[in-house]
Design an enzyme around this catalytic site. Structure first.
Site, PDB file in Angstrom:
ATOM      1  N   TRP A 104       0.818  -1.214   0.000  1.00 26.18           N
ATOM      2  CA  TRP A 104       0.000   0.000   0.000  1.00 26.18           C
ATOM      3  C   TRP A 104       0.846   1.255   0.000  1.00 26.18           C
ATOM      4  O   TRP A 104       0.540   2.231  -0.689  1.00 26.18           O
ATOM      5  CB  TRP A 104      -1.005  -0.008   1.140  1.00 26.18           C
ATOM      6  CG  TRP A 104      -2.143  -0.939   0.844  1.00 26.18           C
ATOM      7  CD1 TRP A 104      -2.499  -2.057   1.548  1.00 26.18           C
ATOM      8  CD2 TRP A 104      -3.068  -0.862  -0.258  1.00 26.18           C
ATOM      9  NE1 TRP A 104      -3.564  -2.668   0.946  1.00 26.18           N
ATOM     10  CE2 TRP A 104      -3.940  -1.964  -0.160  1.00 26.18           C
ATOM     11  CE3 TRP A 104      -3.230   0.019  -1.328  1.00 26.18           C
ATOM     12  CZ2 TRP A 104      -4.971  -2.203  -1.082  1.00 26.18           C
ATOM     13  CZ3 TRP A 104      -4.260  -0.215  -2.246  1.00 26.18           C
ATOM     14  CH2 TRP A 104      -5.105  -1.316  -2.116  1.00 26.18           C
ATOM     15  N   ASP A 174      -1.886   6.855   5.861  1.00 26.87           N
ATOM     16  CA  ASP A 174      -2.943   5.974   5.376  1.00 26.87           C
ATOM     17  C   ASP A 174      -3.202   4.968   6.494  1.00 26.87           C
ATOM     18  O   ASP A 174      -2.404   4.059   6.718  1.00 26.87           O
ATOM     19  CB  ASP A 174      -2.484   5.265   4.100  1.00 26.87           C
ATOM     20  CG  ASP A 174      -3.492   4.211   3.631  1.00 26.87           C
ATOM     21  OD1 ASP A 174      -4.587   4.114   4.221  1.00 26.87           O
ATOM     22  OD2 ASP A 174      -3.174   3.478   2.673  1.00 26.87           O
ATOM     23  N   LYS A 198     -12.716  -1.469   6.168  1.00 24.89           N
ATOM     24  CA  LYS A 198     -11.970  -2.422   6.995  1.00 24.89           C
ATOM     25  C   LYS A 198     -12.541  -2.406   8.412  1.00 24.89           C
ATOM     26  O   LYS A 198     -12.835  -3.437   8.975  1.00 24.89           O
ATOM     27  CB  LYS A 198     -10.480  -2.080   7.046  1.00 24.89           C
ATOM     28  CG  LYS A 198      -9.851  -1.681   5.702  1.00 24.89           C
ATOM     29  CD  LYS A 198      -9.774  -2.807   4.697  1.00 24.89           C
ATOM     30  CE  LYS A 198      -9.479  -2.385   3.274  1.00 24.89           C
ATOM     31  NZ  LYS A 198      -8.135  -1.979   2.980  1.00 24.89           N
TER      32      LYS A 198
HETATM   33  C1  PLP Z   1      -7.751  -1.370   1.608  1.00 21.01           C
HETATM   34  C2  PLP Z   1      -6.648  -0.409   1.656  1.00 21.01           C
HETATM   35  C3  PLP Z   1      -6.520   0.611   0.699  1.00 21.01           C
HETATM   36  C4  PLP Z   1      -7.428   0.736  -0.511  1.00 21.01           C
HETATM   37  O1  PLP Z   1      -8.598   1.332  -0.252  1.00 21.01           O
HETATM   38  P1  PLP Z   1      -9.655   1.638  -1.422  1.00 21.01           P
HETATM   39  O2  PLP Z   1     -10.823   2.147  -0.673  1.00 21.01           O
HETATM   40  O3  PLP Z   1      -9.899   0.351  -2.151  1.00 21.01           O
HETATM   41  O4  PLP Z   1      -9.034   2.654  -2.315  1.00 21.01           O
HETATM   42  C5  PLP Z   1      -5.482   1.509   0.860  1.00 21.01           C
HETATM   43  N1  PLP Z   1      -4.620   1.417   1.875  1.00 21.01           N
HETATM   44  C6  PLP Z   1      -4.692   0.434   2.790  1.00 21.01           C
HETATM   45  C7  PLP Z   1      -3.696   0.380   3.898  1.00 21.01           C
HETATM   46  C8  PLP Z   1      -5.707  -0.507   2.703  1.00 21.01           C
HETATM   47  O5  PLP Z   1      -5.789  -1.495   3.612  1.00 21.01           O
END
Ligand code: PLP
Length: 375
Positions: A104, A174, A198
């Site tokens: 990521w 993030d 999540k």
């Molecule tokens: C799931 C995830 C993403 C992607 O998120 P989207 O909503 O599909 O763009 C980005 N960063 C992390 C750490 C994730 O777990």
């Protein structure tokens, strides 16, 4: 009710049952309104009450100071990869620092590269992304526009247990896969963003917590839907927001506040759950191989391999028969992964732990006695 299984999906993931039940109960008509959440105007008094309650819940759970916006945006965490750089990096004449800790973080960096110069402050590639960096390993640029980190690498299953010290440089995080799993000191961050699917709600909304002075830096020539300044001033209502998703975030955060009792309590439960699985890995004499170095183990995504791909297939099939589903690792890395977000009950993790011990007992004869040396 249809039987519910224990769903270890990395996302969209399990939601707390009480939140689903309330949504189900009120789906045809919100109490006293005679209309459903799916049918009302985003400018209506009822919806304003819902979005304000969702924001108030988040502010309470994370103790978010008043000089931060809490935004409910669309486009997923992935759009934030670009938006952060569009708003802060583009045209700044400086570069942004990225710490590459896994899939990521690398994806976030690639998107940001479309907007300006990136400096890599650390890259865990040579370690196969098995751990997070120590502070003394970072090559930080004190002039960077921001430092970007990924607090939990969902695919590799590694997590920062304390955030790096960015000095005067705004820290951008993030936090998609560990948002609301533990208390966080928001003051340490310039921006903290997380897609909801999540830990916080269904897919379709991304929560962005941003210091107001950073939002005010958005270049005026940005399209309005990409400008933190515009979106912040409009309090997430510049266009029609994902109303149902925001409603679900409200129900999930109600559950965190009222049933769980806050993020300190949630963290204790999450640590207990993770410990059950890591103990099973550690006590298996190498039958289960954890991907993460012990000091960087994620309490949200537990990644491990079995001695052979055949055993992994058998493990996943047997688990499914016991209603333990979605345990396959990400297609890019293989192996197994148990995502144990907030809504996964302790009972589900105990069931998985028991199954892991049982599977080990039955199959441990496959354990390599003298692991082959690389030639
Ligand atoms: C799931 C995830 C993403 C992607 O998120 P989207 O909503 O599909 O763009 C980005 N960063 C992390 C750490 C994730 O777990």
């Amino acid at each position: 009710m249809e039987k519910r299984v224990f769903n270890f999906s990395p996302g969209p993931a399990m939601l707390p049952l009480p939140a689903l039940q309330e949504a189900q109960r009120d789906l045809l008509a919100l109490p006293g309104l005679g209309m459903s959440i799916l049918e009302i105007s985003h400018r209506s008094a009822k919806f304003l009450e819902i979005i304000e309650a969702a924001e108030a819940n988040l502010r309470k759970l994370l103790r978010i100071p008043d000089d931060y916006h809490v935004l409910f945006l669309q486009g997923g965490a992935r759009l934030q990869f670009a938006m952060v750089a569009m708003n802060l990096l583009r045209g700044s004449g400086r570069s942004a620092d990225y710490i590459l800790t896994g899939t990521w973080a690398k994806t976030a960096m690639k998107e940001a590269q479309t907007q300006g110069n990136i400096h890599i402050a650390w890259d865990g590639a040579s370690l196969n992304y098995t751990r997070m960096p120590r502070q003394d390993e970072l090559h930080l640029d004190p002039q960077a526009v921001y430092l970007h980190i990924t607090s939990n690498e969902t695919i590799q299953g590694i997590q920062f247990h304390t955030e790096p010290d960015a000095g005067q440089v705004p820290l951008v995080c993030d936090a998609s896969s560990d948002f609301l799993s533990r208390p966080v000191d928001i003051r340490k961050y310039g921006i903290l963003y997380a897609c909801a699917q999540k830990n916080a709600g269904p897919a379709g909304v991304t929560i962005v917590i941003i210091r107001k002075d950073l939002a005010d830096r958005s270049p005026p020539d940005l399209p309005s839907m990409l400008s933190y300044k515009v979106l912040g001033e409009a309090k997430s209502l510049h266009n029609t927001p994902p109303c149902f998703c925001i409603y679900m975030v409200k129900l999930v955060t109600d559950w965190l506040l009222q049933t769980i009792g806050g993020l300190e309590k949630m963290e204790v439960i999450n640590r207990q759950k993770a410990a059950l699985l890591y103990e099973a890995i550690d006590r298996s004499n190498g039958f289960y191989q954890g991907h993460a170095a012990p000091e960087s183990r994620s309490i949200m995504n537990v990644t491990f391999r079995l001695p052979t791909p055949e055993l992994e297939t058998a493990f996943l099939q047997e688990a499914k028969k016991r209603d333990l589903v979605e345990l396959q690792g990400h297609r890019s890395v293989g192996g197994c992964r148990a995502s144990i977000y907030n809504a996964m009950p302790v009972e589900g993790v105990q069931r998985l732990r028991d199954f892991m011990l049982e599977f080990y007992d039955t199959h441990s004869r496959y354990r390599p006695q003298n692991p082959a040396q690389p030639t």
